[in-house]
Design a protein around this motif. Structure first.
Motif, PDB file in Angstrom:
ATOM      1  N   UNK A 107       0.802  -1.215   0.000  1.00 57.38           N
ATOM      2  CA  UNK A 107       0.000   0.000   0.000  1.00 57.38           C
ATOM      3  C   UNK A 107       0.840   1.272   0.000  1.00 57.38           C
ATOM      4  N   UNK A 108       2.141   1.154   0.229  1.00 62.92           N
ATOM      5  CA  UNK A 108       2.961   2.360   0.390  1.00 62.92           C
ATOM      6  C   UNK A 108       3.188   3.109  -0.914  1.00 62.92           C
ATOM      7  N   UNK A 109       3.264   2.398  -2.050  1.00 60.28           N
ATOM      8  CA  UNK A 109       3.655   3.007  -3.317  1.00 60.28           C
ATOM      9  C   UNK A 109       2.458   3.735  -3.920  1.00 60.28           C
ATOM     10  N   UNK A 110       2.392   5.050  -3.711  1.00 60.48           N
ATOM     11  CA  UNK A 110       1.268   5.822  -4.229  1.00 60.48           C
ATOM     12  C   UNK A 110       1.299   5.941  -5.742  1.00 60.48           C
ATOM     13  N   UNK A 111       2.476   5.824  -6.356  1.00 58.70           N
ATOM     14  CA  UNK A 111       2.567   5.894  -7.805  1.00 58.70           C
ATOM     15  C   UNK A 111       1.856   4.703  -8.439  1.00 58.70           C
ATOM     16  N   UNK A 112       2.039   3.539  -7.843  1.00 60.40           N
ATOM     17  CA  UNK A 112       1.355   2.343  -8.341  1.00 60.40           C
ATOM     18  C   UNK A 112      -0.143   2.445  -8.092  1.00 60.40           C
ATOM     19  N   UNK A 113      -0.532   2.949  -6.926  1.00 58.79           N
ATOM     20  CA  UNK A 113      -1.947   3.015  -6.579  1.00 58.79           C
ATOM     21  C   UNK A 113      -2.714   4.004  -7.437  1.00 58.79           C
ATOM     22  N   UNK A 114      -2.030   4.905  -8.099  1.00 52.57           N
ATOM     23  CA  UNK A 114      -2.722   5.857  -8.968  1.00 52.57           C
ATOM     24  C   UNK A 114      -3.286   5.186 -10.213  1.00 52.57           C
ATOM     25  N   UNK A 115      -2.812   3.989 -10.551  1.00 49.74           N
ATOM     26  CA  UNK A 115      -3.352   3.233 -11.685  1.00 49.74           C
ATOM     27  C   UNK A 115      -4.546   2.417 -11.213  1.00 49.74           C
ATOM     28  N   UNK A 116      -5.737   2.603 -11.814  1.00 52.50           N
ATOM     29  CA  UNK A 116      -6.918   1.863 -11.335  1.00 52.50           C
ATOM     30  C   UNK A 116      -6.755   0.346 -11.414  1.00 52.50           C
ATOM     31  N   UNK A 117      -6.151  -0.151 -12.492  1.00 51.53           N
ATOM     32  CA  UNK A 117      -5.974  -1.596 -12.631  1.00 51.53           C
ATOM     33  C   UNK A 117      -5.041  -2.123 -11.546  1.00 51.53           C
ATOM     34  N   UNK A 118      -3.956  -1.399 -11.295  1.00 54.21           N
ATOM     35  CA  UNK A 118      -3.031  -1.807 -10.240  1.00 54.21           C
ATOM     36  C   UNK A 118      -3.701  -1.748  -8.879  1.00 54.21           C
ATOM     37  N   UNK A 119      -4.530  -0.723  -8.645  1.00 54.30           N
ATOM     38  CA  UNK A 119      -5.256  -0.639  -7.381  1.00 54.30           C
ATOM     39  C   UNK A 119      -6.208  -1.797  -7.191  1.00 54.30           C
ATOM     40  N   UNK A 120      -6.896  -2.200  -8.263  1.00 54.80           N
ATOM     41  CA  UNK A 120      -7.792  -3.354  -8.195  1.00 54.80           C
ATOM     42  C   UNK A 120      -7.025  -4.617  -7.821  1.00 54.80           C
ATOM     43  N   UNK A 121      -5.902  -4.852  -8.488  1.00 51.64           N
ATOM     44  CA  UNK A 121      -5.114  -6.058  -8.235  1.00 51.64           C
ATOM     45  C   UNK A 121      -4.546  -6.044  -6.815  1.00 51.64           C
ATOM     46  N   UNK A 122      -4.133  -4.872  -6.353  1.00 49.58           N
ATOM     47  CA  UNK A 122      -3.593  -4.766  -4.997  1.00 49.58           C
ATOM     48  C   UNK A 122      -4.675  -5.100  -3.969  1.00 49.58           C
ATOM     49  N   UNK A 123      -5.898  -4.635  -4.214  1.00 44.70           N
ATOM     50  CA  UNK A 123      -6.990  -4.981  -3.311  1.00 44.70           C
ATOM     51  C   UNK A 123      -7.229  -6.478  -3.248  1.00 44.70           C
ATOM     52  N   UNK A 124      -7.155  -7.156  -4.406  1.00 47.94           N
ATOM     53  CA  UNK A 124      -7.324  -8.607  -4.442  1.00 47.94           C
ATOM     54  C   UNK A 124      -6.200  -9.296  -3.670  1.00 47.94           C
ATOM     55  N   UNK A 125      -4.959  -8.911  -3.952  1.00 42.97           N
ATOM     56  CA  UNK A 125      -3.809  -9.569  -3.332  1.00 42.97           C
ATOM     57  C   UNK A 125      -3.783  -9.373  -1.824  1.00 42.97           C
ATOM     58  N   UNK A 126      -4.055  -8.151  -1.371  1.00 39.26           N
ATOM     59  CA  UNK A 126      -3.995  -7.881   0.062  1.00 39.26           C
ATOM     60  C   UNK A 126      -5.092  -8.637   0.798  1.00 39.26           C
ATOM     61  N   UNK A 127      -6.290  -8.709   0.220  1.00 43.11           N
ATOM     62  CA  UNK A 127      -7.375  -9.446   0.859  1.00 43.11           C
ATOM     63  C   UNK A 127      -7.059 -10.936   0.927  1.00 43.11           C
ATOM     64  N   UNK A 128      -6.405 -11.469  -0.110  1.00 44.84           N
ATOM     65  CA  UNK A 128      -5.997 -12.869  -0.074  1.00 44.84           C
ATOM     66  C   UNK A 128      -4.910 -13.085   0.982  1.00 44.84           C
ATOM     67  N   UNK A 129      -3.988 -12.140   1.099  1.00 44.78           N
ATOM     68  CA  UNK A 129      -2.897 -12.291   2.051  1.00 44.78           C
ATOM     69  C   UNK A 129      -3.392 -12.260   3.493  1.00 44.78           C
ATOM     70  N   UNK A 130      -4.294 -11.340   3.811  1.00 48.32           N
ATOM     71  CA  UNK A 130      -4.754 -11.207   5.200  1.00 48.32           C
ATOM     72  C   UNK A 130      -6.039 -11.975   5.450  1.00 48.32           C
ATOM     73  N   UNK A 131      -6.685 -12.499   4.373  1.00 42.57           N
ATOM     74  CA  UNK A 131      -7.911 -13.298   4.504  1.00 42.57           C
ATOM     75  C   UNK A 131      -8.972 -12.578   5.318  1.00 42.57           C
ATOM     76  N   UNK A 132      -9.094 -11.280   5.106  1.00 41.69           N
ATOM     77  CA  UNK A 132     -10.094 -10.516   5.843  1.00 41.69           C
ATOM     78  C   UNK A 132     -10.379  -9.229   5.091  1.00 41.69           C
ATOM     79  N   UNK A 133     -11.606  -9.084   4.624  1.00 39.98           N
ATOM     80  CA  UNK A 133     -11.969  -7.835   3.946  1.00 39.98           C
ATOM     81  C   UNK A 133     -12.033  -6.684   4.940  1.00 39.98           C
ATOM     82  N   UNK A 134     -12.355  -6.987   6.205  1.00 38.57           N
ATOM     83  CA  UNK A 134     -12.408  -5.932   7.222  1.00 38.57           C
ATOM     84  C   UNK A 134     -11.025  -5.338   7.459  1.00 38.57           C
ATOM     85  N   UNK A 135      -9.999  -6.209   7.521  1.00 41.02           N
ATOM     86  CA  UNK A 135      -8.632  -5.709   7.711  1.00 41.02           C
ATOM     87  C   UNK A 135      -8.187  -4.879   6.522  1.00 41.02           C
TER      88      UNK A 135
END
Length: 609
Positions: free
Chosen positions: A117-145
């Motif tokens: 989540x730290x790289x704001x340059x990557x997060x500015x891309x909508x596709x990259x933001x979508x993929x990051x949301x998928x990966x982070x939710x899989x990593x922490x196994x919690x949509x609330x987190x």
């Protein structure tokens, strides 16, 4: 020769009648070309042509209640009571194992998730933001987190609201991996696996289709951002109390004896306040011991003790869980918890399925199935699905976990209690239920983070409402149901496809997209754009081959000119069968002949029909 033969398309239901491999040409004379150019069979459907998605008959093979003696009736009541207790006990352990599994994934990937989540340059891309949301939710196994991380970053001005919208979409997609993992436990029986995997797939397909529509609209017009801001402007809210957490009250007495985690470490890592401390919680509170002039002690686990006259010494209270004070690293503890939770989860799931098969027989099964799948009488039958949406939302709100609800629905679909058509609105309601939980959690936020938390929660809510409006309100547009059925049929024939789908959809493709996004938006567009265009073109040609083959040039009416491994799963299936000779990986012999005939149009074209 009819155009369907030259185009390589034939109705799959005619394959058993034709017998292109081992039947004589005389048996093929029953086929006549239809005016549209597709073949149809004159004989009626055989037993093997029954709808595989029809709910099975759960017959009771035992003695009826009237035939039993008094001792037999008491014994049946006792056995039934023990089965119900075993079912509830296994369900409790199943839910606890999901909680421990979430903790294991957080230990294995929490700091990585925070660093992503730290790289704001990557997060500015909508596709990259979508993929990051998928990966982070899989990593922490919690949509609330994952949502809490996004809220903290938006409140800390490290992330804009517009950049958070694709991440929230990815969080919604990532939650569907739990039901997919649960469905894999029913792969031993093809029919159960077809229904269970189809039920988990309909959830994923709904989320992906909604993303495909709303992500371009959001990138172009900021629709969800403006709608959530408008909703906030029309209300005046104040910070409230804590959100109810009924399920945690039941599971924490057991899970807190195994491990306790400090979720603030993940959030601090994402907001730039990273520390090298372990995620495993070692201190669970403080106690202030006053000077001899004041004999009262203060024991506090949530905040500071009140200021009192005199000096006081603060003593930290250690946690009392299995890994408190351990010398193992977070990674080692994560692997231990992952192995143990997966073992308990799979064992409990198998036992739950066996007990459901044993309990849901005869009249009980018919009663439960009738209640769940019942419709209102005409002309109000269309309200049944919307009632199911409300039921799914309410149960998810009570359980405080969409993963637990969807993981409980999938086994019921596998054993044939809930139909796919009824499970679909229940799963949509589960998506809404988890957003209401996030809204209540946002209302409990501090005043400095209240507006940011509420806007993120509203974006999540409006995303799921828009998905329901797109893919449920109009019956013709309920595309996830037929797509899930086709996918379920494919995985029932080739069960290894389920593993390939799991790895591709939730791991390899998101990781590849994230890697390309690190190289820059130009590289991502240059590589991803042509691939997406090629996939869309192949899908369009396949649809035209089935519906309007005459519209295509003659070479594109079939894929016969391609190598077999590019247009058929049979070579891949043989390869997997050699590597995994077990019964679960091999395809049934009857469907192997169908696949060979149906996916090799030149064989069909050689027959004199």
């Amino acid at each position: 020769m009819p155009s369907s033969l030259t185009g390589g398309q034939v109705n799959p239901s005619a394959l058993d009648t034709v017998g292109l491999v081992d039947q004589s040409l005389g048996n093929a004379g029953n086929l006549t070309p239809t005016p549209t150019g597709s073949s149809s069979s004159a004989p009626a459907l055989e037993e093997g042509d029954m709808d595989p998605w029809a709910l099975p008959q759960l017959k009771d093979t035992g003695q009826s209640w009237k035939e039993l003696s008094t001792a037999g009736r008491l014994l049946r009541v006792l056995i039934g009571f023990l089965k119900v207790c075993g079912l509830l006990g296994n369900l409790y352990l199943f839910i606890c194992s999901l909680d421990i599994l979430s903790s294991a994934f957080q230990l294995l990937g929490s700091k990585v998730a925070g660093d992503i989540f730290k790289d704001n340059v990557v997060l500015s891309n909508p596709v990259a933001g979508l993929v990051i949301g998928v990966l982070v939710t899989i990593l922490v196994q919690s949509s609330s987190t994952s949502s809490s991380i996004v809220v903290s970053m938006v409140a800390s001005k490290l992330l804009t609201v517009r950049a958070s919208v694709p991440i929230i979409m990815g969080v919604n997609v990532g939650t569907s991996i739990t039901s997919t993992l649960v469905s894999m436990a029913q792969s031993g029986d093809r029919d159960e696996f077809r229904r269970a995997f189809g039920g988990s797939a309909v959830h994923s397909i709904f989320n992906w289709l909604t993303v495909l529509i709303l992500l371009p609209l959001e990138s172009a017009a900021g629709l969800l951002e403006k709608l959530s801001a408008l909703a906030l402007d029309t209300t005046s809210l104040q910070p409230g109390g804590r959100t109810p957490d009924i399920l945690k009250v039941l599971t924490q007495p057991l899970t807190h004896l195994i491990v306790q985690l400090d979720a603030e470490v993940i959030t601090s890592s994402a907001t730039g306040n990273a520390t090298n401390s372990s995620l495993i919680k070692r201190w669970c509170g403080t106690r202030a011991e006053m000077t001899p002039g004041n004999s009262s002690d203060c024991v506090n686990t949530s905040g500071p003790c009140p200021v009192m006259n005199g000096s006081a010494t603060m003593e930290q209270l250690p946690c009392h869980h299995l890994f408190a004070g351990t010398g193992l690293t977070d990674l080692a503890v994560g692997f231990i918890l992952l192995a143990g939770s997966l073992l308990v989860l799979c064992t409990c799931l198998v036992l739950i399925v066996k007990l459901l098969n044993s309990v849901l027989r005869g009249r009980i099964a018919e009663a439960v199935r009738t209640v769940i799948n019942a419709d209102f009488p005409f002309p109000f039958s269309w309200l049944s699905g919307y009632l199911a949406i409300l039921v799914g939302a309410g149960l998810t709100f009570v359980l405080q976990s969409s993963s637990v609800f969807t993981a409980a629905i999938v086994p019921l679909m596998g054993v044939g209690v809930i139909s796919l058509e009824r499970a679909y609105p229940l799963l949509l309601g589960s998506n809404l239920g988890t957003t209401t939980t996030a809204l209540l959690a946002a209302l409990a936020s501090p005043s400095s983070m209240l507006l940011s938390a509420l806007q993120v929660a509203l974006i999540h809510f409006f995303f799921n409402v828009a998905g329901i409006l797109l893919w449920y309100v109009v019956p013709v547009l309920r595309l996830p149901i037929p797509l899930a059925k086709r996918f379920g049929d494919l995985t029932a024939r080739y069960r290894w496809v389920a593993v390939a789908y799991l790895l591709l959809s939730f791991l390899l493709l998101p990781l590849a997209t994230f890697g390309l996004s690190l190289a820059g938006n130009t590289v991502l567009a240059a590589v991803g754009g042509p691939l997406v265009a090629l996939v869309l073109l192949v899908i369009l040609i396949n649809v035209l081959q089935r519906r309007r083959p005459a519209w295509l040039p003659r070479p594109l009416r079939s894929w016969a000119w391609l190598p077999l491994w590019l247009h058929s799963l049979e070579p891949w299936d043989r390869l997997v069968s050699r590597c995994c000779p077990c019964r679960a990986c091999s395809s049934p012999p009857a469907t192997a002949k169908e696949a060979h005939c149906y996916e090799n149009p030149e064989v069909l074209a050689s027959q004199q029909l």
